[in-house]
Enzyme design. Structure first.
Site, PDB file in Angstrom:
ATOM      1  N   SER A 124       0.840  -1.205   0.000  1.00  0.00           N
ATOM      2  CA  SER A 124       0.000   0.000   0.000  1.00  0.00           C
ATOM      3  C   SER A 124       0.868   1.245   0.000  1.00  0.00           C
ATOM      4  O   SER A 124       1.992   1.235   0.530  1.00  0.00           O
ATOM      5  CB  SER A 124      -0.849  -0.036   1.273  1.00  0.00           C
ATOM      6  OG  SER A 124      -1.427   1.211   1.523  1.00  0.00           O
ATOM      7  N   TYR A 148      -1.798  -0.725  10.976  1.00  0.00           N
ATOM      8  CA  TYR A 148      -2.079  -1.309   9.657  1.00  0.00           C
ATOM      9  C   TYR A 148      -0.898  -1.091   8.722  1.00  0.00           C
ATOM     10  O   TYR A 148      -0.391  -2.029   8.084  1.00  0.00           O
ATOM     11  CB  TYR A 148      -3.364  -0.696   9.059  1.00  0.00           C
ATOM     12  CG  TYR A 148      -3.485  -1.005   7.579  1.00  0.00           C
ATOM     13  CD1 TYR A 148      -3.772  -2.296   7.138  1.00  0.00           C
ATOM     14  CD2 TYR A 148      -3.267  -0.006   6.609  1.00  0.00           C
ATOM     15  CE1 TYR A 148      -3.843  -2.589   5.779  1.00  0.00           C
ATOM     16  CE2 TYR A 148      -3.338  -0.288   5.259  1.00  0.00           C
ATOM     17  CZ  TYR A 148      -3.624  -1.583   4.839  1.00  0.00           C
ATOM     18  OH  TYR A 148      -3.680  -1.869   3.501  1.00  0.00           O
ATOM     19  N   LYS A 152       2.073  -3.708   6.724  1.00  0.00           N
ATOM     20  CA  LYS A 152       2.486  -3.755   5.308  1.00  0.00           C
ATOM     21  C   LYS A 152       4.006  -3.592   5.206  1.00  0.00           C
ATOM     22  O   LYS A 152       4.673  -4.299   4.443  1.00  0.00           O
ATOM     23  CB  LYS A 152       1.776  -2.646   4.515  1.00  0.00           C
ATOM     24  CG  LYS A 152       0.291  -2.856   4.381  1.00  0.00           C
ATOM     25  CD  LYS A 152      -0.048  -4.084   3.541  1.00  0.00           C
ATOM     26  CE  LYS A 152      -1.516  -4.380   3.493  1.00  0.00           C
ATOM     27  NZ  LYS A 152      -1.857  -5.673   2.930  1.00  0.00           N
TER      28      LYS A 152
HETATM   29  P1  NAD Z   1     -11.049  -6.676   1.474  1.00  0.00           P
HETATM   30  O1  NAD Z   1     -11.228  -6.621   2.941  1.00  0.00           O
HETATM   31  O2  NAD Z   1     -12.217  -6.408   0.610  1.00  0.00           O
HETATM   32  O3  NAD Z   1     -10.408  -8.072   1.037  1.00  0.00           O
HETATM   33  C1  NAD Z   1      -9.545  -8.797   1.870  1.00  0.00           C
HETATM   34  C2  NAD Z   1     -10.055 -10.223   1.916  1.00  0.00           C
HETATM   35  O4  NAD Z   1      -9.186 -11.001   2.737  1.00  0.00           O
HETATM   36  C3  NAD Z   1     -11.462 -10.335   2.493  1.00  0.00           C
HETATM   37  O5  NAD Z   1     -12.252 -11.116   1.626  1.00  0.00           O
HETATM   38  C4  NAD Z   1     -11.252 -11.045   3.841  1.00  0.00           C
HETATM   39  O6  NAD Z   1     -12.366 -11.834   4.192  1.00  0.00           O
HETATM   40  C5  NAD Z   1      -9.991 -11.847   3.558  1.00  0.00           C
HETATM   41  N1  NAD Z   1      -9.178 -12.159   4.751  1.00  0.00           N
HETATM   42  C6  NAD Z   1      -8.732 -11.315   5.712  1.00  0.00           C
HETATM   43  N2  NAD Z   1      -7.995 -11.983   6.612  1.00  0.00           N
HETATM   44  C7  NAD Z   1      -7.980 -13.287   6.227  1.00  0.00           C
HETATM   45  C8  NAD Z   1      -7.395 -14.466   6.746  1.00  0.00           C
HETATM   46  N3  NAD Z   1      -6.685 -14.469   7.888  1.00  0.00           N
HETATM   47  N4  NAD Z   1      -7.577 -15.622   6.081  1.00  0.00           N
HETATM   48  C9  NAD Z   1      -8.296 -15.671   4.937  1.00  0.00           C
HETATM   49  N5  NAD Z   1      -8.874 -14.580   4.396  1.00  0.00           N
HETATM   50  C10 NAD Z   1      -8.714 -13.407   5.036  1.00  0.00           C
HETATM   51  O7  NAD Z   1      -9.857  -5.657   1.111  1.00  0.00           O
HETATM   52  P2  NAD Z   1      -9.380  -5.125  -0.305  1.00  0.00           P
HETATM   53  O8  NAD Z   1      -9.733  -3.680  -0.380  1.00  0.00           O
HETATM   54  O9  NAD Z   1      -9.797  -6.047  -1.367  1.00  0.00           O
HETATM   55  O10 NAD Z   1      -7.821  -5.199  -0.073  1.00  0.00           O
HETATM   56  C11 NAD Z   1      -7.061  -6.332  -0.472  1.00  0.00           C
HETATM   57  C12 NAD Z   1      -5.630  -6.141  -0.009  1.00  0.00           C
HETATM   58  O11 NAD Z   1      -5.123  -4.920  -0.545  1.00  0.00           O
HETATM   59  C13 NAD Z   1      -5.482  -6.031   1.510  1.00  0.00           C
HETATM   60  O12 NAD Z   1      -4.300  -6.700   1.879  1.00  0.00           O
HETATM   61  C14 NAD Z   1      -5.350  -4.539   1.749  1.00  0.00           C
HETATM   62  O13 NAD Z   1      -4.599  -4.255   2.898  1.00  0.00           O
HETATM   63  C15 NAD Z   1      -4.601  -4.101   0.492  1.00  0.00           C
HETATM   64  N6  NAD Z   1      -4.845  -2.695   0.156  1.00  0.00           N
HETATM   65  C16 NAD Z   1      -6.118  -2.223   0.037  1.00  0.00           C
HETATM   66  C17 NAD Z   1      -6.333  -0.878  -0.271  1.00  0.00           C
HETATM   67  C18 NAD Z   1      -7.727  -0.323  -0.347  1.00  0.00           C
HETATM   68  O14 NAD Z   1      -7.888   0.899  -0.205  1.00  0.00           O
HETATM   69  N7  NAD Z   1      -8.754  -1.116  -0.583  1.00  0.00           N
HETATM   70  C19 NAD Z   1      -5.240  -0.034  -0.500  1.00  0.00           C
HETATM   71  C20 NAD Z   1      -3.946  -0.556  -0.405  1.00  0.00           C
HETATM   72  C21 NAD Z   1      -3.764  -1.896  -0.070  1.00  0.00           C
HETATM   73  C1  WQD Z   2      -9.314   9.970   1.048  1.00  0.00           C
HETATM   74  C2  WQD Z   2      -9.470  11.456   1.332  1.00  0.00           C
HETATM   75  C3  WQD Z   2      -9.719  11.956   3.665  1.00  0.00           C
HETATM   76  C4  WQD Z   2     -13.577   9.956   4.174  1.00  0.00           C
HETATM   77  C5  WQD Z   2      -6.793   4.868   3.029  1.00  0.00           C
HETATM   78  C6  WQD Z   2      -5.751   4.187   3.879  1.00  0.00           C
HETATM   79  C7  WQD Z   2      -4.604   3.745   3.015  1.00  0.00           C
HETATM   80  C8  WQD Z   2      -5.094   2.900   1.842  1.00  0.00           C
HETATM   81  C9  WQD Z   2      -6.198   3.574   1.079  1.00  0.00           C
HETATM   82  C10 WQD Z   2      -5.036   0.594   2.434  1.00  0.00           C
HETATM   83  C11 WQD Z   2      -8.675  11.936   2.542  1.00  0.00           C
HETATM   84  C12 WQD Z   2     -10.978  12.309   2.922  1.00  0.00           C
HETATM   85  C13 WQD Z   2     -12.402  10.457   3.648  1.00  0.00           C
HETATM   86  C14 WQD Z   2     -14.598  10.861   4.576  1.00  0.00           C
HETATM   87  C15 WQD Z   2     -13.197  12.681   3.907  1.00  0.00           C
HETATM   88  N1  WQD Z   2      -5.668   1.665   2.293  1.00  0.00           N
HETATM   89  N2  WQD Z   2     -12.225  11.806   3.524  1.00  0.00           N
HETATM   90  N3  WQD Z   2     -14.351  12.198   4.427  1.00  0.00           N
HETATM   91  O1  WQD Z   2      -6.968   7.874   3.890  1.00  0.00           O
HETATM   92  O2  WQD Z   2      -6.106   8.295   1.543  1.00  0.00           O
HETATM   93  O3  WQD Z   2      -6.200   6.010   2.410  1.00  0.00           O
HETATM   94  O4  WQD Z   2      -7.236   3.968   1.998  1.00  0.00           O
HETATM   95  O5  WQD Z   2      -3.866   0.394   2.309  1.00  0.00           O
HETATM   96  O6  WQD Z   2      -3.744   3.047   3.844  1.00  0.00           O
HETATM   97  O7  WQD Z   2      -5.310   5.112   4.862  1.00  0.00           O
HETATM   98  O8  WQD Z   2      -8.306   7.133   1.848  1.00  0.00           O
HETATM   99  O9  WQD Z   2     -10.656   7.215   1.190  1.00  0.00           O
HETATM  100  O10 WQD Z   2     -10.085   7.245   3.645  1.00  0.00           O
HETATM  101  O11 WQD Z   2      -9.567   9.250   2.254  1.00  0.00           O
HETATM  102  O12 WQD Z   2     -13.035  13.919   3.806  1.00  0.00           O
HETATM  103  O13 WQD Z   2     -15.650  10.479   5.070  1.00  0.00           O
HETATM  104  O14 WQD Z   2     -10.854  11.696   1.654  1.00  0.00           O
HETATM  105  O15 WQD Z   2      -9.429  12.910   4.655  1.00  0.00           O
HETATM  106  O16 WQD Z   2      -8.231  13.239   2.256  1.00  0.00           O
HETATM  107  P1  WQD Z   2      -6.843   7.433   2.501  1.00  0.00           P
HETATM  108  P2  WQD Z   2      -9.725   7.634   2.266  1.00  0.00           P
END
Ligand code: NAD
Ligand code: WQD
Length: 343
Positions: A124, A148, A152
């Site tokens: 991430s 979190y 990562k």
């Molecule tokens: P999500 O929660 O929709 O998907 C994650 C999946 O993993 C879920 O289906 C959950 O049930 C499963 N899971 C969690 N722990 C588990 C375990 N111990 N065993 C088996 N399954 C398990 O999240 P997402 O948005 O699809 O994100 C996927 C990956 O990408 C995550 O690792 C997340 O940290 C990373 N990521 C997400 C974002 C984002 O904003 N969505 C941004 C950067 C990184």
């Molecule tokens: C985006 C912008 C908020 C909600 C997060 C995780 C990051 C990654 C992606 C996993 C910011 C603003 C948000 C609301 C708002 N996930 N906001 N009102 O914080 O950039 O990233 O998701 O790895 O680790 O931190 O994403 O969508 O929460 O926020 O004003 O109700 O929207 O302040 O500027 P963020 P976000």
């Protein structure tokens, strides 16, 4: 030879499963459904007209997970499974460290045992902490400001150590920026539990009338309009990035990190405006105080992914807003609706 997709029922995982199946890969999904529904996998099958094996298994359960490796011929792993809510990770850090880090260690131990040494990992942009400037390149210093993010960062380090110990490993660390949008069919999308933490699902819930208005966290950031700037990337573009990374790791060894973002930063107000334009829905908002841990600007320099993976985001913010809205409109209760209909 199959690709094991951990967390394949989740938001990014389900979209990636579609791209994998449509490109002819055989897949096997492992998910404990802690943050997803089996219905998502049913819809992946429906959209691709392909069937695949899925296991309701927790990565922490080594004995059961081993059966998946024993029963199948796995070639590579795409590892999405993990917990991802920043605020929750501050409240329950041990749960996050255990689930994300131990889960990854257990997975890698089995991969090693079964000689499966090709891995695409969901990292991430959070690993850049508070970047000194933007756009962010992969060689920026890494730090994290919440549990979190630290999971990562630690997993990236663990995987580097693993590669150092055995250079047959081939690992891609994909650092996603802000994934939003949904599959254009409107059948799969993001289905958060409870009150959404992230901007786009919150906006779509305001648009459908589930929430009264959007709270914008801060209006005095050092950005063009005072609201936070992020790099929003369409989840289908992101999914395609995994296929590019997979091609690379299948054909090489080594460990490398890649930013997956568009390279364009949009503010919260930009997103609201574009969302209103493409959906013709009004998004009422209030300004509230800054959210703890938020930064002013975060966007990628995606050049490395472009040059080395041949990947480039193709969808713009209009596409992302339109697709997020279609998913929300067609599934006001997320995947629950279908379940209710059947009862
Ligand atoms: P999500 O929660 O929709 O998907 C994650 C999946 O993993 C879920 O289906 C959950 O049930 C499963 N899971 C969690 N722990 C588990 C375990 N111990 N065993 C088996 N399954 C398990 O999240 P997402 O948005 O699809 O994100 C996927 C990956 O990408 C995550 O690792 C997340 O940290 C990373 N990521 C997400 C974002 C984002 O904003 N969505 C941004 C950067 C990184
Ligand atoms: C985006 C912008 C908020 C909600 C997060 C995780 C990051 C990654 C992606 C996993 C910011 C603003 C948000 C609301 C708002 N996930 N906001 N009102 O914080 O950039 O990233 O998701 O790895 O680790 O931190 O994403 O969508 O929460 O926020 O004003 O109700 O929207 O302040 O500027 P963020 P976000």
């Amino acid at each position: 030879m199959a690709i094991l997709v951990t967390g394949g029922a989740g938001y990014i995982g389900s979209h990636t499963c579609i791209e994998l199946l449509n490109s002819g890969y055989e897949i096997i999904v492992v998910d404990n459904f802690s943050n997803s529904k089996p219905e998502a996998l049913k819809r992946v099958s429906e959209l691709t007209k392909k069937s695949f094996k899925s296991y309701n298994v927790d990565l922490l359960d080594q004995v059961t997970l081993e059966k998946v490796f024993f029963e199948n011929h796995i070639e590579s792993v795409i590892h999405f499974a993990g917990l991802k809510a920043v605020g929750e990770s501050v409240e329950t850090p041990l749960r996050y460290y255990h689930n994300n880090i131990t889960g990854t260690v257990v997975l890698c131990e089995l991969m090693q045992k079964y000689n499966v040494k090709k891995l695409v990992f969901s990292s991430s942009a959070t690993v850049y902490g508070t970047p000194k400037y933007v756009p962010i390149t992969e060689d920026f210093s890494l730090q994290s400001i919440n549990p979190y993010g630290r999971t990562k960062l630690m997993i990236e380090e663990i995987l580097r150590d693993l590669h150092l110990s055995d250079d047959n490993w081939s690992i891609a660390l994909l650092r996603y920026f802000n994934p939003i949008g949904a599959h254009e069919s409107g059948r799969i999308g993001e289905d958060p539990n409870g009150i959404p933490n992230n901007l786009m699902p919150y906006i779509t819930q305001v648009a459908i009338g589930k929430r009264e208005n959007l709270n914008i966290f801060g209006k005095d950031y050092n950005t063009h309009d005072g609201t936070g700037v992020r790099d929003y990337v369409h989840v289908v573009d992101l999914a395609k990035g995994h296929l590019k990374a997979l091609e690379k790791i299948i054909n090489s060894t080594g460990i490398d990190a890649f930013n997956l973002g568009t390279g364009i930063g949009y503010s919260v107000l930009d997103v609201v405006k574009i969302y209103e334009n493409v959906t013709s829905r009004k998004i009422p908002y209030n300004f509230t105080h800054r959210r703890s841990g938020d930064i002013d600007k975060c966007y990628a320099d995606p050049t490395k992914a472009n040059k080395e993976l041949g990947w480039k985001a193709s969808k713009n913010l209009e596409d992302m807003c339109r697709d997020s809205w279609r998913w929300q409109k067609n599934n006001p209760e997320g995947y629950n609706e279908e379940i209710k209909e059947k009862i």
